[in-house]
Enzyme design. Structure first.
Site, PDB file in Angstrom:
ATOM      1  N   GLU A 271       5.293  14.107  -4.202  1.00 34.02           N
ATOM      2  CA  GLU A 271       4.413  13.674  -5.502  1.00 34.02           C
ATOM      3  C   GLU A 271       5.074  12.703  -6.492  1.00 34.02           C
ATOM      4  O   GLU A 271       5.809  13.499  -7.533  1.00 34.02           O
ATOM      5  CB  GLU A 271       5.196  15.574  -5.803  1.00 34.02           C
ATOM      6  CG  GLU A 271       4.879  16.122  -4.875  1.00 34.02           C
ATOM      7  CD  GLU A 271       5.916  17.892  -5.562  1.00 34.02           C
ATOM      8  OE1 GLU A 271       5.872  17.831  -6.497  1.00 34.02           O
ATOM      9  OE2 GLU A 271       4.808  19.454  -4.744  1.00 34.02           O
TER      10      GLU A 271
ATOM     11  N   GLU B  68       0.435  21.987   3.358  1.00 34.16           N
ATOM     12  CA  GLU B  68       0.920  22.370   3.150  1.00 34.16           C
ATOM     13  C   GLU B  68       0.273  24.049   2.581  1.00 34.16           C
ATOM     14  O   GLU B  68      -0.210  24.092   1.642  1.00 34.16           O
ATOM     15  CB  GLU B  68       1.847  22.752   1.217  1.00 34.16           C
ATOM     16  CG  GLU B  68       3.216  21.481   2.120  1.00 34.16           C
ATOM     17  CD  GLU B  68       3.415  21.158   0.868  1.00 34.16           C
ATOM     18  OE1 GLU B  68       3.377  21.670  -0.040  1.00 34.16           O
ATOM     19  OE2 GLU B  68       4.486  19.938   0.983  1.00 34.16           O
TER      20      GLU B  68
END
Ligand code: XIL
Length: 369
Positions: free
Chosen positions: A156, A261
């Protein structure tokens, strides 16, 4: 549930072996296409609910730790490491003959503040932060060298608009923190695959930023095997077309893709992202399915799962792994994010640990590719 092979004698007296389609596991059905995985929590590793541990062992070919390998749990203080949970997690995967993935080395969330400050609380120098990153990465990657197939090296680092997230890593080191992280990880285990991982990769601007970073890493001689698209999705977003565009861009950039995910929230969403520090106020309107999901909504969710899964299958030449973020609706993190206390239904096993009917349809789809 695996019933095995059913033998039937035809009228011609031939012995025919029939595999009951519905009993095939996801791991079996996706074999040769991509690894099919699940994120695992410590209760499951510890066998608190044996049925869950068994399902994980049986249905999935790869696992990732939902939390225990992150910076905060493994390295809570500068001179303190905690290996107990991560050791158990890796051993659990090995016992089940599963591929083990490492998540994650460098992330602005779930990391001790000590990483960025000196004893007076002031930001450390670039050199000190680099050295702390190196020590952290060497310790974690080195400990599981040869046992973890690949690592989410950086998690991220981008905003949705494609600019770099102004994390402490970025503030102190600029974008080069990413390059250093990949270099250190490669030094610690030259055979490990190395990944960049993010959410909302379907956002065109974010995807462009990631592609540019991949090119820069490659130009600097860094190893990067794949980009992980977290794929925390919603019932209406992102579109299949936007997702496909992101796959095309990544493929053209010469990296493989991982769906790292995957979950599809069935609930109304106040926010299309996975920044774990976001939190919105609870209201009943935002939690409409406490007593169950209406059939029409369930059908819509099923279709969404199949549309996305079909896209993953279509790109199986570059998609190496699809990992679902959690085994069942009971334990999904989305019951608490981005609004606490809701009841979501985003993954493939229900609250009674029963495989959802959509899984049989997913398995059927694999035959087409
Ligand atoms: C989540 C876990 O599922 C939760 O249990 C934890 O409280 C917060 O983190 N992006 C990631 C994952 O890369 O590590 C996050 O996992 C979800 C968003």
């Amino acid at each position: 549930m695996k019933i095995g092979t059913v033998f039937a004698i035809t009228t011609l007296g031939l012995l025919v072996s029939v595999h009951a389609m519905a009993q095939k596991t996801l791991a079996e059905a996706t074999k040769g296409k991509f690894l099919f995985g699940v994120a695992v929590n410590m209760q499951q590793v510890n066998g608190v609910s044996p049925i869950e541990s068994e399902l994980i062992a049986k249905e999935f070919s790869t696992i990732v730790a939902e939390n225990c390998m992150k910076p905060q749990p493994t390295h809570p203080e500068e001179n303190k490491f905690n290996w107990e949970d991560a050791d158990k997690f890796v051993a659990f995967g090995e016992k089940n003959k599963q591929v083990v993935t490492g998540h994650c080395l460098i992330w602005h969330s779930q990391i001790g503040r000590w990483m960025f400050v000196d004893s007076t609380g002031k930001d450390v120098s670039p050199e000190v932060l680099k050295e702390r990153m190196r020590k952290h990465i060497y310790a974690v990657v080195g400990r599981y060298k040869g046992r973890v197939k690949g690592w989410d090296v950086v998690n991220e680092a981008f905003e949705d608009n494609g600019s770099y997230r102004k994390s402490k890593f970025y503030q102190i080191l600029g974008k080069d923190f990413i390059k250093y992280a990949f270099q250190y990880a490669h030094e610690a285990d030259p055979n490990a695959e190395l990944y960049y991982n993010d959410y909302n990769v379907e956002s065109p601007t974010k995807c462009d930023g990631i592609v540019q970073m991949v090119k820069e890493l490659k130009a600097a001689g860094c190893r990067i095997d794949a980009v992980g698209s977290q794929s925390h999705m919603h019932i209406n977003t992102p579109s299949v077309a936007a997702t496909e565009t992101s796959f095309k861009k990544l493929k053209d950039a010469g990296v493989h893709i991982l769906i790292t995910e995957w979950d599809i929230s069935i609930l109304p969403s106040p926010y299309d992202g996975a920044n774990i520090s976001m939190n919105f106020k609870y209201s009943k309107e935002m939690d409409p399915y406490r007593d169950g999901v209406p059939d029409s909504v369930q059908q819509k969710w099923n279709k969404r799962v199949l549309d996305m899964f079909e896209l993953f299958l279509k790109y199986n030449d570059v998609i190496d792994r699809v990992t679902v973020w959690g085994l069942s609706d009971t334990g999904t993190w989305l019951n608490g994010f981005p609004i606490r206390g809701r009841k979501d239904y985003p993954v493939l096993f229900d609250r009674n640990n029963q495989r959802k009917s959509v899984v049989d349809d997913m398995i059927k789809l694999t035959k087409k590719y």
